[in-house]
Design an enzyme around this catalytic site. Sequence first.
Site, PDB file in Angstrom:
ATOM      1  N   CYS A  46      55.243  34.549  73.189  1.00  0.00           N
ATOM      2  CA  CYS A  46      54.011  35.037  73.805  1.00  0.00           C
ATOM      3  C   CYS A  46      54.325  35.480  75.230  1.00  0.00           C
ATOM      4  O   CYS A  46      55.213  34.917  75.881  1.00  0.00           O
ATOM      5  CB  CYS A  46      52.931  33.963  73.806  1.00  0.00           C
ATOM      6  SG  CYS A  46      51.328  34.559  74.417  1.00  0.00           S
ATOM      7  N   CYS A  50      48.865  30.608  78.757  1.00  0.00           N
ATOM      8  CA  CYS A  50      47.519  30.064  78.927  1.00  0.00           C
ATOM      9  C   CYS A  50      47.566  28.545  78.963  1.00  0.00           C
ATOM     10  O   CYS A  50      48.182  27.906  78.106  1.00  0.00           O
ATOM     11  CB  CYS A  50      46.605  30.546  77.808  1.00  0.00           C
ATOM     12  SG  CYS A  50      46.372  32.345  77.824  1.00  0.00           S
ATOM     13  N   TYR A  52      45.593  26.147  78.262  1.00  0.00           N
ATOM     14  CA  TYR A  52      45.086  25.336  77.161  1.00  0.00           C
ATOM     15  C   TYR A  52      45.941  25.487  75.902  1.00  0.00           C
ATOM     16  O   TYR A  52      45.660  24.873  74.875  1.00  0.00           O
ATOM     17  CB  TYR A  52      43.640  25.715  76.826  1.00  0.00           C
ATOM     18  CG  TYR A  52      43.439  27.160  76.443  1.00  0.00           C
ATOM     19  CD1 TYR A  52      43.745  27.621  75.172  1.00  0.00           C
ATOM     20  CD2 TYR A  52      42.942  28.068  77.362  1.00  0.00           C
ATOM     21  CE1 TYR A  52      43.575  28.944  74.825  1.00  0.00           C
ATOM     22  CE2 TYR A  52      42.759  29.398  77.025  1.00  0.00           C
ATOM     23  CZ  TYR A  52      43.077  29.826  75.759  1.00  0.00           C
ATOM     24  OH  TYR A  52      42.918  31.143  75.424  1.00  0.00           O
ATOM     25  N   CYS A  53      46.979  26.319  75.981  1.00  0.00           N
ATOM     26  CA  CYS A  53      47.749  26.648  74.780  1.00  0.00           C
ATOM     27  C   CYS A  53      49.220  26.299  74.897  1.00  0.00           C
ATOM     28  O   CYS A  53      49.821  25.840  73.933  1.00  0.00           O
ATOM     29  CB  CYS A  53      47.591  28.145  74.482  1.00  0.00           C
ATOM     30  SG  CYS A  53      48.444  28.726  73.015  1.00  0.00           S
ATOM     31  N   CYS A 283      36.044  25.989  54.501  1.00  0.00           N
ATOM     32  CA  CYS A 283      37.298  26.597  54.946  1.00  0.00           C
ATOM     33  C   CYS A 283      37.972  27.338  53.795  1.00  0.00           C
ATOM     34  O   CYS A 283      38.158  26.793  52.703  1.00  0.00           O
ATOM     35  CB  CYS A 283      38.243  25.533  55.498  1.00  0.00           C
ATOM     36  SG  CYS A 283      39.793  26.218  56.124  1.00  0.00           S
ATOM     37  N   CYS A 297      46.181  23.618  56.597  1.00  0.00           N
ATOM     38  CA  CYS A 297      45.201  23.381  57.660  1.00  0.00           C
ATOM     39  C   CYS A 297      45.947  23.346  58.981  1.00  0.00           C
ATOM     40  O   CYS A 297      47.030  22.758  59.071  1.00  0.00           O
ATOM     41  CB  CYS A 297      44.469  22.058  57.430  1.00  0.00           C
ATOM     42  SG  CYS A 297      43.384  21.551  58.786  1.00  0.00           S
ATOM     43  N   ASP A 493      47.950 -26.950  58.279  1.00  0.00           N
ATOM     44  CA  ASP A 493      47.289 -27.599  57.147  1.00  0.00           C
ATOM     45  C   ASP A 493      48.153 -28.708  56.554  1.00  0.00           C
ATOM     46  O   ASP A 493      47.654 -29.794  56.217  1.00  0.00           O
ATOM     47  CB  ASP A 493      46.970 -26.555  56.081  1.00  0.00           C
ATOM     48  CG  ASP A 493      46.371 -27.170  54.830  1.00  0.00           C
ATOM     49  OD1 ASP A 493      45.288 -27.782  54.933  1.00  0.00           O
ATOM     50  OD2 ASP A 493      46.985 -27.038  53.751  1.00  0.00           O
TER      51      ASP A 493
END
Length: 529
Positions: A46, A50, A52-53, A283, A297, A493
């Site tokens: 990329c 960014c 948040y990424c 979805c 997913c 015990d």
Amino acid sequence: MLLSTICKNKWSVKSISTKNSSLDEILTDTFGRKHNYLRVSLTERCNLRCEYCMPLKGTKLSEQSKLLSNNEIVRLVSLFAKYGVDKIRITGGEPTVKKDIIQIVESLRNIKTLKTIAMTTNGLTLTKYLVDFQRAGLNALNVSLDTLQQNTYGKITRRDGQLLKRVLAGIDLALQLGFSPVKVNCVLMRGINFDELRDFVEMTRHRTISYRFIEFMPFSMNDWDEKRMVPYKEAIREIMKSYPNFEPCNNEPNSTSKMYRVPGFVGNIGFISSMTEDYCDSCNRLRLMADGNLKACLFQNNEISLRDPLREGASDEELLDIISNAVNDKKRKHAVADRSVSVTTTVNRGGRLARNVCTASGDDEPRLTHVDRRSGDARMVDVSGKRETRRTATAVARVRLDATATRLIAEDACNKGDVLSVARLAGACAAKLTWQLIPLCHQIRLDSVKVDARLDERGGRVRITATAVSTDRTGVEMECLTACTVAALTVYDMCKAVSRHTVIEHVKLLSKTGGKTDYRADDDDDDDD
């Protein structure tokens, strides 16, 4: 679990018949969801960073040889299209940094059953290449744009804020070329761009833009903070302060967005509520990663390689078997959909989302993961988004004895029998029943449990150690602690008839491995008090 295994030119998968199969059989999961939409990542690279990424320095990329070739991409897409996929979305990384992307789009256009060839881009190169993209066959466009202010654009992307002009020019060009609507994706963040809501809405007054607000989601290294997340209902309330007649629209089937509009505006507004109100039940999406891994997913950690069997000469039928298994392994909801926990998604060397783990909502905000933060009710943690790993744990406990009990155990003279042997057996049995004894524990598969009980005559105590091993989605700490506790209670015990001074103490976890983080206690409290 997915059953594909690649080994020496062989792969084994759960067998199904793909002869005369259809979309209903191959691409429908166990919850009846039909998958006709495939997102295809062309590259891991990329040209933005960014916040948040992606971390500022980026991520380590896969070797080029590990990525799918153009021919491999086209073959796999053709196979999906043959069995019902009619929409493709080209993604990245940033797909436009791939030099031969035009040729890929042209090849995809030749797959006649594809109705939609879409692309998600940051928009930096649209003014240069969009005409060529359209001629090649691109007919739908999403642009990621989180702000309309240059300073904020520079802060978010960690690049020159002047680049915003280029993105806006690309959006206008897309409208002129007839892309309708042009979808603009915006991650809405409090303290970053929340104050621009009115400006975003105004973008839809005279433009056929669908401005879609995405709830800020947690990914590894993106400094996620729940306080910055803006729930979509809050965004709606804020918009209605300026536009009281803001109203819902009809949603398309399988849409991820809840659509709204201002009457009289030509565009509309969408809300993608991944965090507060999931859309998992409808979805219809699958994801083919740049390295050839298939994800049913985005937030499910299971990935299965299509590249390896493809390069080993797998037939279409064998590839379809693998694809079908991946689809059938898809969970009903992703881990982020359970708001009682947060999810950290780690990124492997290819920049790929690789693992989800349930954690507290922030490093500076510890909380009880078994308590629903909204209702306050106790609840089980959803581990469906976690991967199976080999997990181990060791716990210890001590039973302090008086002189009489110590002597009788040493002489094996207790009326009830061999104290230490019975304690070991009781501990092992208890470990297997932990999920029945502790209400919110998961039932897990134990590979082994070892319980040891040894008498320290000089110290007047029994030291108990329990170690458990499991290959599962959650840890075995509770199994070890339960084993130690019940073994200690058994010693109590069997000795209570001769002594009421027995004390159970120092029940604690010594170590654990295989989860999000390993743990080892600084000491085992084995010294005398």
